[in-house]
Write an enzyme that holds these catalytic residues in place. Structure first.
Site, mmCIF file in Angstrom:
data_model
loop_
_atom_site.group_PDB
_atom_site.id
_atom_site.type_symbol
_atom_site.label_atom_id
_atom_site.label_comp_id
_atom_site.label_asym_id
_atom_site.label_seq_id
_atom_site.Cartn_x
_atom_site.Cartn_y
_atom_site.Cartn_z
ATOM 1 N N GLN A 1 -35.433 13.240 -43.276
ATOM 2 C CA GLN A 1 -34.061 12.930 -43.896
ATOM 3 C C GLN A 1 -33.078 12.314 -42.898
ATOM 4 O O GLN A 1 -33.339 12.070 -41.956
ATOM 5 C CB GLN A 1 -33.501 14.381 -44.478
ATOM 6 C CG GLN A 1 -32.954 15.016 -43.453
ATOM 7 C CD GLN A 1 -32.952 16.708 -43.832
ATOM 8 O OE1 GLN A 1 -33.796 17.122 -44.211
ATOM 9 N NE2 GLN A 1 -31.955 17.344 -43.650
ATOM 10 N N GLU B 1 -35.730 17.672 -40.238
ATOM 11 C CA GLU B 1 -36.410 19.214 -39.840
ATOM 12 C C GLU B 1 -37.980 19.023 -39.741
ATOM 13 O O GLU B 1 -38.621 19.997 -39.661
ATOM 14 C CB GLU B 1 -35.905 20.077 -40.835
ATOM 15 C CG GLU B 1 -34.411 20.331 -40.910
ATOM 16 C CD GLU B 1 -34.220 21.421 -42.352
ATOM 17 O OE1 GLU B 1 -34.830 21.162 -43.233
ATOM 18 O OE2 GLU B 1 -33.139 21.849 -42.618
#
Length: 202
Positions: free
Chosen positions: A142, A74
């Site tokens: 991530q 993100e």
């Protein structure tokens, strides 16, 4: 949408179709597939067909792009050809075709055509899958590309899978979610590299 990026986090649609397939494989419940699962994957497949953009400059077979998305990472928004997004889209389209046959309904021929023509990025020099078109070693939030190995089970050599794991470990933010390192640990266990995996359990 309550999340500013929600409309572009479209890989979630593919994740749902992937979950439908896993449920079907685990249960073999054909009645559920026909009544519940197939309508979901049919809708997801039709969505992916609507999202692809042909590149007239590319004359190779894989010339369909999915543009302007946010991948699982993100930190990066408005990107084109997120490799995770495109792979999970390809899987959605392929399973929609399989599921149609299982429930005795006609499959849209566009599903297989689009699945076969999606851009799946790979860097033959580094031996890795770039996270998205134009990715240049930036810090990521991530696990993203490493999810191709698990849970998606995307077909690649063990060398490429190891390269993806090692490369993205170096550029992942230490402040990202803990699930990242669980995915890396599973990847190294799959490669039977228990030393690397053990270090990720700490």
């Amino acid at each position: 949408t309550w999340a500013g990026t929600g409309l572009r986090e479209q890989h979630i649609s593919g994740d749902i179709a992937f979950a439908v397939k896993q449920y079907w494989l685990a249960t073999g419940d054909l009645a559920w597939l026909k009544a519940v699962g197939y309508p979901i994957v049919q809708g997801v497949a039709d969505f992916w067909v609507s999202r692809v953009t042909p590149d007239p400059k590319v004359f190779l077979h894989a010339n369909l792009s999915i543009n302007d998305v946010i991948p699982p990472d993100e930190f990066h928004d408005h990107v084109d050809n997120s490799v995770y997004t495109n792979v999970v889209a390809m899987y959605s389209l392929q399973f929609a075709t399989e599921a149609a046959a299982l429930v005795g309904l006609p499959a849209d021929p566009l599903w297989n055509d689009v699945a076969a023509r999606l851009v799946i990025l790979f860097d033959p020099v580094l031996g890795i899958h770039p996270e998205y078109q134009g990715y240049k070693n930036e810090t990521i939030k991530q696990a993203d590309v490493v999810l191709l190995g698990f849970p998606l089970g995307f077909n690649m050599t063990t060398d490429v899978r190891r390269n993806d794991l090692l490369y993205y470990a170096r550029v992942t933010s230490p402040d990202g979610p803990a699930m990242t390192w669980g995915m890396h640990a599973i990847g190294f266990v799959d490669l039977e590299d228990y030393t690397e995996a053990q270090g990720l359990f700490n």
